[in-house]
Design an enzyme around this catalytic site. Structure first.
Site, PDB file in Angstrom:
ATOM      1  N   TRP A  23       0.856  -1.182   0.000  1.00 12.20           N
ATOM      2  CA  TRP A  23       0.000   0.000   0.000  1.00 12.20           C
ATOM      3  C   TRP A  23       0.895   1.236   0.000  1.00 12.20           C
ATOM      4  O   TRP A  23       1.484   1.589   1.029  1.00 12.20           O
ATOM      5  CB  TRP A  23      -0.885   0.027   1.254  1.00 12.20           C
ATOM      6  N   GLU A  24       0.997   1.898  -1.134  1.00  8.48           N
ATOM      7  CA  GLU A  24       1.971   2.980  -1.266  1.00  8.48           C
ATOM      8  C   GLU A  24       1.374   4.357  -1.525  1.00  8.48           C
ATOM      9  O   GLU A  24       2.116   5.335  -1.621  1.00  8.48           O
ATOM     10  CB  GLU A  24       2.948   2.651  -2.402  1.00  8.48           C
TER      11      GLU A  24
END
Length: 481
Positions: free
Chosen positions: A146-147
């Protein structure tokens, strides 16, 4: 190994000596007990493994070309349709209803974590975990990627600033006549609370449903030492970023593995800056690995790539393989994960290039490092620990001595290692490396089994404690004299 009887321990620490000496003893005992053993290896007691996480199964599907990945102990493809693998990566669209904004500012799943139902997200995430990891006995690598935003307000800079902007707007639309300072305070508080809940509860769900898996977030922890163009670049993590990592204790306590990343830019190929960049990122992760509530240090698996960041098919040089993979092994990481995207499989030519590199320079180096780590573990640590540099900045690596070993590729694509370590080779290892024992073992060579465990899973022998007490008391008395 005999433990110190309870009475003896009381005699050492609580006899009516001066308060200062007693506090010194307690302080040192606490310091020793804070040392944590390493988690047992994920694969066949191997101290350092190589895992593959690239969509090269497409080479077989599209071009009938099978890549030889025998040098990797664990293999998984990040493609959407692939499931039931021992390396699983969850992108934003594969695990629940992760909220984010597109580059055009379009909200997906509410855009902000405070705009999305956590319970609805977790229900969907549970379904996704069951789909991608059908086996309840899964014991591989489970990586959440999750960036789009970071859970700490201060770290949402540049393109991620939209999450701060939208959070401010959310507060100002809800409340009239509110000051800018109050908007900032409330926006930060609500965002961080919701972001923490999303990340913490999601990884807890993963660990609960697949408890044998090694769960962690890709790129966490991050050292943020990206200023590689700076004059006199040292690679050290900025002090404020180290403190911010300390503040993420809730995340480390929820993780069962750490997955930092080391991606190299082409402009710094064969550069000392690449070594510094890698070294401090891995070292920061190893520091964090000991700060959790677990009885052991979390295993660190370093994500890397075959090629350079801008040109994934321009493969890493031998020196850069050493600066990334070799450095990770020497510092004490549990392994590396090789990641790749569709660029590797966009043509038959690209698939052929990847296969050729994996089965030549890259594969040979992986075999070199993994085998050297095994030799060192067997010689220094009785196969009950992994070797770690004595001096972390020293240029000492877990490499097989070419004068003692020969690595060659066989016709069926496997690498064959011939030779054995000489007495000199083993002496050099002992001079440059020490043991980080696995859970249940202790001692300089990890030969002793831990008979009783305290909060850290370690125990002290009676002779060790008595010697420690005598040294502290003697030191105190000399000070008084």
């Amino acid at each position: 190994m005999q433990l110190l009887p309870e009475g003896q321990l009381r005699l050492c620490v609580f006899q009516p000596v001066h308060l200062t000496s007693g506090l010194l003893i307690l302080f040192i005992l606490k310091s020793i007990s804070s040392l944590k053993p390493a988690r047992l290896p994920v694969y066949q007691r191997k101290p350092f493994i190589a895992a593959w996480n690239a969509p090269t199964d497409l080479c077989l599907i599209k071009y009938n070309l099978t890549l030889n990945l025998k040098v990797f102990q664990m293999v998984g493809s990040p493609r959407l349709k692939d499931r039931g693998q021992n390396v699983v990566i969850f992108y934003a669209n594969r695990l629940g209803y992760y909220p984010w904004y597109t580059s055009e500012g379009v909200p997906i799943n509410g855009g902000l974590p405070q705009n999305t139902s956590l319970q609805v997200h977790l229900k969907k995430a549970a379904q996704d975990i069951n789909y991608y990891i059908p086996s309840e006995n899964f014991s591989g690598l489970a990586v959440i990627d999750w960036e789009y935003w970071r859970p700490q307000w201060a770290r949402n800079w540049n393109t991620k600033d939209i999450y701060r902007q939208k959070s401010r707007t959310l507060i100002s639309d809800m409340k009239e006549n509110i000051s800018a300072a109050d908007i900032e305070y409330s926006a930060k508080a609500t965002f961080e609370k919701s972001a923490k809940a999303f990340m913490e509860e999601t990884i807890k769900l993963g660990s609960k449903s697949r408890p044998k898996g090694l769960w962690g977030y890709y790129l966490y922890p991050d050292c943020h030492n990206y200023n590689v163009y700076a004059t006199n670049y040292t690679g050290s993590c900025p002090e404020e970023e180290v403190l911010r990592n300390n503040d993420l204790s809730w995340l480390w306590n929820s993780s069962t593995a750490l997955y930092p990343a080391v991606s190299i830019r082409k402009s710094f190929a064969d550069s000392e800056n690449t070594l510094h960049f890698s070294r401090f990122r891995v070292r920061e992760s190893l520091r964090i690995s000991t700060m959790t509530s677990q009885d052991y240090a979390l295993p660190v698996f370093v994500y890397t790539q075959l090629g350079y960041k801008e040109e994934p098919l321009l493969f890493l040089s031998k020196q850069d393989l050493i600066s990334t993979i070799g450095e990770s092994a020497a510092l004490g990481a549990a392994g590396i994960v090789v990641w790749g995207d569709m660029n590797l499989t966009s043509s038959e030519e690209n698939c052929t290039k990847v296969n050729r590199f994996v089965n030549s320079d890259f594969g040979s180096y992986i075999i070199n490092v993994t085998r050297a780590a095994e030799v060192c573990s067997r010689h220094l640590c009785k196969n009950n620990g992994r070797c770690v540099r004595k001096t972390w900045k020293a240029a000492h690596y877990l490499h097989l001595n070419p004068a003692s070993y020969h690595i060659e590729a066989s016709e069926d694509g496997e690498f064959i290692v011939r030779g054995r370590a000489s007495d000199t080779d083993l002496a050099v290892m002992a001079e440059n490396f020490l043991c980080h024992c696995y859970e249940g073992y202790e001692g300089a060579d990890c030969r002793e089994m831990t008979e009783a465990s305290g909060p850290s899973g370690l125990s002290l022998s009676s002779s060790s404690v008595i010697t420690l007490c005598l040294l502290v008391l003697a030191g105190y008395q000399s000070i008084q004299l």
